[in-house]
Design a protein around this motif. Sequence first.
Motif, PDB file in Angstrom:
ATOM      1  N   LEU A  22       0.826  -1.203   0.000  1.00  0.00           N
ATOM      2  CA  LEU A  22       0.000   0.000   0.000  1.00  0.00           C
ATOM      3  C   LEU A  22       0.863   1.256   0.000  1.00  0.00           C
ATOM      4  CD1 LEU A  22      -2.788   1.357   0.234  1.00  0.00           C
ATOM      5  CD2 LEU A  22      -2.601   1.112   2.713  1.00  0.00           C
ATOM      6  N   GLY A  23       1.965   1.233   0.753  1.00  0.00           N
ATOM      7  CA  GLY A  23       2.853   2.391   0.796  1.00  0.00           C
ATOM      8  C   GLY A  23       3.456   2.717  -0.561  1.00  0.00           C
ATOM      9  N   ARG A  24       3.839   1.689  -1.321  1.00  0.00           N
ATOM     10  CA  ARG A  24       4.382   1.932  -2.663  1.00  0.00           C
ATOM     11  C   ARG A  24       3.323   2.524  -3.585  1.00  0.00           C
ATOM     12  NH1 ARG A  24       6.963  -3.029  -1.386  1.00  0.00           N
ATOM     13  NH2 ARG A  24       5.375  -4.227  -2.499  1.00  0.00           N
ATOM     14  N   MET A  25       2.087   2.034  -3.471  1.00  0.00           N
ATOM     15  CA  MET A  25       1.001   2.590  -4.280  1.00  0.00           C
ATOM     16  C   MET A  25       0.776   4.065  -3.941  1.00  0.00           C
ATOM     17  SD  MET A  25      -1.836  -0.448  -4.104  1.00  0.00           S
ATOM     18  CE  MET A  25      -1.579  -2.050  -4.884  1.00  0.00           C
ATOM     19  N   LEU A  26       0.802   4.395  -2.649  1.00  0.00           N
ATOM     20  CA  LEU A  26       0.584   5.782  -2.240  1.00  0.00           C
ATOM     21  C   LEU A  26       1.708   6.686  -2.751  1.00  0.00           C
ATOM     22  CD1 LEU A  26      -0.611   5.142   1.426  1.00  0.00           C
ATOM     23  CD2 LEU A  26      -2.006   5.998  -0.465  1.00  0.00           C
ATOM     24  N   ALA A  27       2.948   6.198  -2.693  1.00  0.00           N
ATOM     25  CA  ALA A  27       4.069   7.002  -3.190  1.00  0.00           C
ATOM     26  C   ALA A  27       3.916   7.308  -4.674  1.00  0.00           C
ATOM     27  CB  ALA A  27       5.385   6.267  -2.928  1.00  0.00           C
ATOM     28  N   ASP A  28       3.425   6.346  -5.440  1.00  0.00           N
ATOM     29  CA  ASP A  28       3.221   6.562  -6.870  1.00  0.00           C
ATOM     30  C   ASP A  28       2.133   7.589  -7.149  1.00  0.00           C
ATOM     31  OD1 ASP A  28       5.172   4.776  -7.496  1.00  0.00           O
ATOM     32  OD2 ASP A  28       3.832   3.089  -7.834  1.00  0.00           O
ATOM     33  N   GLN A  29       1.246   7.822  -6.187  1.00  0.00           N
ATOM     34  CA  GLN A  29       0.142   8.771  -6.360  1.00  0.00           C
ATOM     35  C   GLN A  29       0.402  10.095  -5.624  1.00  0.00           C
ATOM     36  OE1 GLN A  29      -2.486   8.406  -8.320  1.00  0.00           O
ATOM     37  NE2 GLN A  29      -1.906   6.349  -8.991  1.00  0.00           N
ATOM     38  N   ARG A  30       1.678  10.403  -5.363  1.00  0.00           N
ATOM     39  CA  ARG A  30       2.083  11.675  -4.763  1.00  0.00           C
ATOM     40  C   ARG A  30       1.666  11.822  -3.295  1.00  0.00           C
ATOM     41  NH1 ARG A  30      -0.320  13.833  -9.451  1.00  0.00           N
ATOM     42  NH2 ARG A  30      -1.732  15.137  -8.221  1.00  0.00           N
ATOM     43  N   TRP A  31       1.505  10.705  -2.596  1.00  0.00           N
ATOM     44  CA  TRP A  31       1.296  10.759  -1.153  1.00  0.00           C
ATOM     45  C   TRP A  31       2.671  10.757  -0.492  1.00  0.00           C
ATOM     46  CZ3 TRP A  31      -3.487  10.478   1.597  1.00  0.00           C
ATOM     47  CH2 TRP A  31      -4.616  10.413   0.773  1.00  0.00           C
ATOM     48  N   HIS A  32       2.886  11.670   0.429  1.00  0.00           N
ATOM     49  CA  HIS A  32       4.185  11.819   1.081  1.00  0.00           C
ATOM     50  C   HIS A  32       4.155  11.152   2.460  1.00  0.00           C
ATOM     51  CE1 HIS A  32       5.280  14.638  -2.066  1.00  0.00           C
ATOM     52  NE2 HIS A  32       4.154  15.301  -1.831  1.00  0.00           N
ATOM     53  N   SER A  33       5.193  10.391   2.761  1.00  0.00           N
ATOM     54  CA  SER A  33       5.256   9.692   4.042  1.00  0.00           C
ATOM     55  C   SER A  33       5.773  10.619   5.140  1.00  0.00           C
ATOM     56  CB  SER A  33       6.162   8.461   3.936  1.00  0.00           C
ATOM     57  OG  SER A  33       7.480   8.853   3.582  1.00  0.00           O
ATOM     58  N   SER A  34       5.202  10.491   6.325  1.00  0.00           N
ATOM     59  CA  SER A  34       5.654  11.240   7.510  1.00  0.00           C
ATOM     60  C   SER A  34       5.453  10.336   8.716  1.00  0.00           C
ATOM     61  CB  SER A  34       4.867  12.547   7.662  1.00  0.00           C
ATOM     62  OG  SER A  34       3.471  12.301   7.696  1.00  0.00           O
ATOM     63  N   HIS A  35       6.181   9.225   8.735  1.00  0.00           N
ATOM     64  CA  HIS A  35       5.997   8.208   9.754  1.00  0.00           C
ATOM     65  C   HIS A  35       6.429   8.710  11.145  1.00  0.00           C
ATOM     66  CE1 HIS A  35       5.225   5.907   6.301  1.00  0.00           C
ATOM     67  NE2 HIS A  35       6.458   5.546   6.016  1.00  0.00           N
ATOM     68  N   ASP A  36       5.731   8.235  12.149  1.00  0.00           N
ATOM     69  CA  ASP A  36       6.021   8.568  13.542  1.00  0.00           C
ATOM     70  C   ASP A  36       6.541   7.305  14.231  1.00  0.00           C
ATOM     71  OD1 ASP A  36       6.109   9.291  16.180  1.00  0.00           O
ATOM     72  OD2 ASP A  36       4.146  10.264  16.209  1.00  0.00           O
ATOM     73  N   ALA A  37       7.860   7.155  14.274  1.00  0.00           N
ATOM     74  CA  ALA A  37       8.458   5.937  14.821  1.00  0.00           C
ATOM     75  C   ALA A  37       8.203   5.818  16.320  1.00  0.00           C
ATOM     76  CB  ALA A  37       9.960   5.917  14.533  1.00  0.00           C
ATOM     77  N   MET A  38       8.131   6.936  17.036  1.00  0.00           N
ATOM     78  CA  MET A  38       7.917   6.872  18.485  1.00  0.00           C
ATOM     79  C   MET A  38       6.549   6.282  18.808  1.00  0.00           C
ATOM     80  SD  MET A  38      10.637   7.904  20.019  1.00  0.00           S
ATOM     81  CE  MET A  38       9.978   8.225  21.653  1.00  0.00           C
ATOM     82  N   ALA A  39       5.529   6.695  18.058  1.00  0.00           N
ATOM     83  CA  ALA A  39       4.169   6.193  18.288  1.00  0.00           C
ATOM     84  C   ALA A  39       3.872   4.949  17.457  1.00  0.00           C
ATOM     85  CB  ALA A  39       3.150   7.281  17.957  1.00  0.00           C
ATOM     86  N   ARG A  40       4.838   4.540  16.598  1.00  0.00           N
ATOM     87  CA  ARG A  40       4.656   3.388  15.713  1.00  0.00           C
ATOM     88  C   ARG A  40       3.441   3.565  14.800  1.00  0.00           C
ATOM     89  NH1 ARG A  40       6.095  -2.129  19.134  1.00  0.00           N
ATOM     90  NH2 ARG A  40       8.213  -1.531  19.727  1.00  0.00           N
ATOM     91  N   VAL A  41       3.331   4.759  14.237  1.00  0.00           N
ATOM     92  CA  VAL A  41       2.236   5.071  13.321  1.00  0.00           C
ATOM     93  C   VAL A  41       2.832   5.477  11.982  1.00  0.00           C
ATOM     94  CG1 VAL A  41       0.235   6.526  12.860  1.00  0.00           C
ATOM     95  CG2 VAL A  41       0.738   5.817  15.199  1.00  0.00           C
ATOM     96  N   ALA A  42       2.453   4.761  10.928  1.00  0.00           N
ATOM     97  CA  ALA A  42       2.872   5.111   9.574  1.00  0.00           C
ATOM     98  C   ALA A  42       1.839   6.075   8.993  1.00  0.00           C
ATOM     99  CB  ALA A  42       3.000   3.863   8.707  1.00  0.00           C
ATOM    100  N   ARG A  43       2.312   7.170   8.409  1.00  0.00           N
ATOM    101  CA  ARG A  43       1.410   8.185   7.880  1.00  0.00           C
ATOM    102  C   ARG A  43       1.804   8.561   6.460  1.00  0.00           C
ATOM    103  NH1 ARG A  43      -1.493  10.382  12.131  1.00  0.00           N
ATOM    104  NH2 ARG A  43      -0.614  10.003  14.207  1.00  0.00           N
ATOM    105  N   TRP A  44       0.772   8.791   5.649  1.00  0.00           N
ATOM    106  CA  TRP A  44       0.960   9.336   4.301  1.00  0.00           C
ATOM    107  C   TRP A  44      -0.054  10.464   4.117  1.00  0.00           C
ATOM    108  CZ3 TRP A  44       0.986   4.208   5.462  1.00  0.00           C
ATOM    109  CH2 TRP A  44       2.134   3.477   5.124  1.00  0.00           C
ATOM    110  N   SER A  45       0.348  11.559   3.477  1.00  0.00           N
ATOM    111  CA  SER A  45      -0.550  12.688   3.301  1.00  0.00           C
ATOM    112  C   SER A  45      -0.428  13.253   1.894  1.00  0.00           C
ATOM    113  CB  SER A  45      -0.240  13.791   4.332  1.00  0.00           C
ATOM    114  OG  SER A  45       1.103  14.248   4.176  1.00  0.00           O
ATOM    115  N   ARG A  46      -1.502  13.941   1.474  1.00  0.00           N
ATOM    116  CA  ARG A  46      -1.530  14.654   0.189  1.00  0.00           C
ATOM    117  C   ARG A  46      -1.740  16.132   0.480  1.00  0.00           C
ATOM    118  NH1 ARG A  46      -2.904  12.414  -4.943  1.00  0.00           N
ATOM    119  NH2 ARG A  46      -3.253  14.581  -5.537  1.00  0.00           N
ATOM    120  N   PRO A  47      -0.685  16.958   0.373  1.00  0.00           N
ATOM    121  CA  PRO A  47      -0.836  18.380   0.696  1.00  0.00           C
ATOM    122  C   PRO A  47      -1.904  19.078  -0.143  1.00  0.00           C
ATOM    123  CG  PRO A  47       1.485  17.781   0.525  1.00  0.00           C
ATOM    124  CD  PRO A  47       0.700  16.604   0.024  1.00  0.00           C
ATOM    125  N   ASP A  48      -2.090  18.633  -1.390  1.00  0.00           N
ATOM    126  CA  ASP A  48      -3.045  19.331  -2.252  1.00  0.00           C
ATOM    127  C   ASP A  48      -4.491  19.037  -1.881  1.00  0.00           C
ATOM    128  OD1 ASP A  48      -2.652  16.716  -2.970  1.00  0.00           O
ATOM    129  OD2 ASP A  48      -3.031  17.036  -5.098  1.00  0.00           O
TER     130      ASP A  48
END
Length: 224
Positions: free
Chosen positions: A142-168
């Motif tokens: 899923l992460g690779r698919m999101l990267a191909d669609q301009r979703w930017h990763s901003s993972h939070d290792a301390m909370a163990r939460v993987a995040r992807w966002s679309r600024p637009d």
Amino acid sequence: MRIEIDEALAASHIRPLENGQKRDRIAYFAWMLGMMRTNNPGETRLERQMRDHTHRMRQRRDHFAATRAAAEQQQPTANTCQTGRHAITEDLRHHPPLQRARKASDRGMAAKALVLTLIGTSQPLYAAPARTQQLVGAISTLGRMLADQRWHSSHDAMARVARWSRPDTGGEIAIKIRDPYSDVAQVIVQLPRLIQLPPDIEEQICFLQQTQWQVSADQKPLER
């Protein structure tokens, strides 16, 4: 593969060796693969899952293509169609599709960062339960698919939460694995509201749902 190896050894009444009992780990692993093939010479569990997943994606894409074609035929005027094409062209000009990292090292670092975010650093991924390894594999896809669609990763290792966002669009997808080192690990996925996801990304999320892993769009935000 881990599950099928364990099933093959259990069917032959063989107890797996502990790490300290293995004189040649590579030879022992090759022997276990041979036992797995002997016990199940046909299609593997992973191959069946991937074949079913590919079939579902093909059906969904065909349905999406048919729906889009029907919608295009219902456009009231040629001017409306021209306006739509112009808008798409402008969007592509200002926001070109983000290609995957060209260097293998970049892709490897991104994959490692995602794994460490999801399961932490106390144990390597190969030491985690088979269920957790499957969860991490599905989330990585899923992460690779999101990267191909301009979703930017901003993972939070301390909370163990993987995040992807679309600024637009202001949308964010957040994923967390609960109890990653237990046999009842669950994945929690929070989806953006009022944002239409691409068919392949939506299909991958549906794949998580169909495997009875926990997916939620309305629960409290994951802790940062």
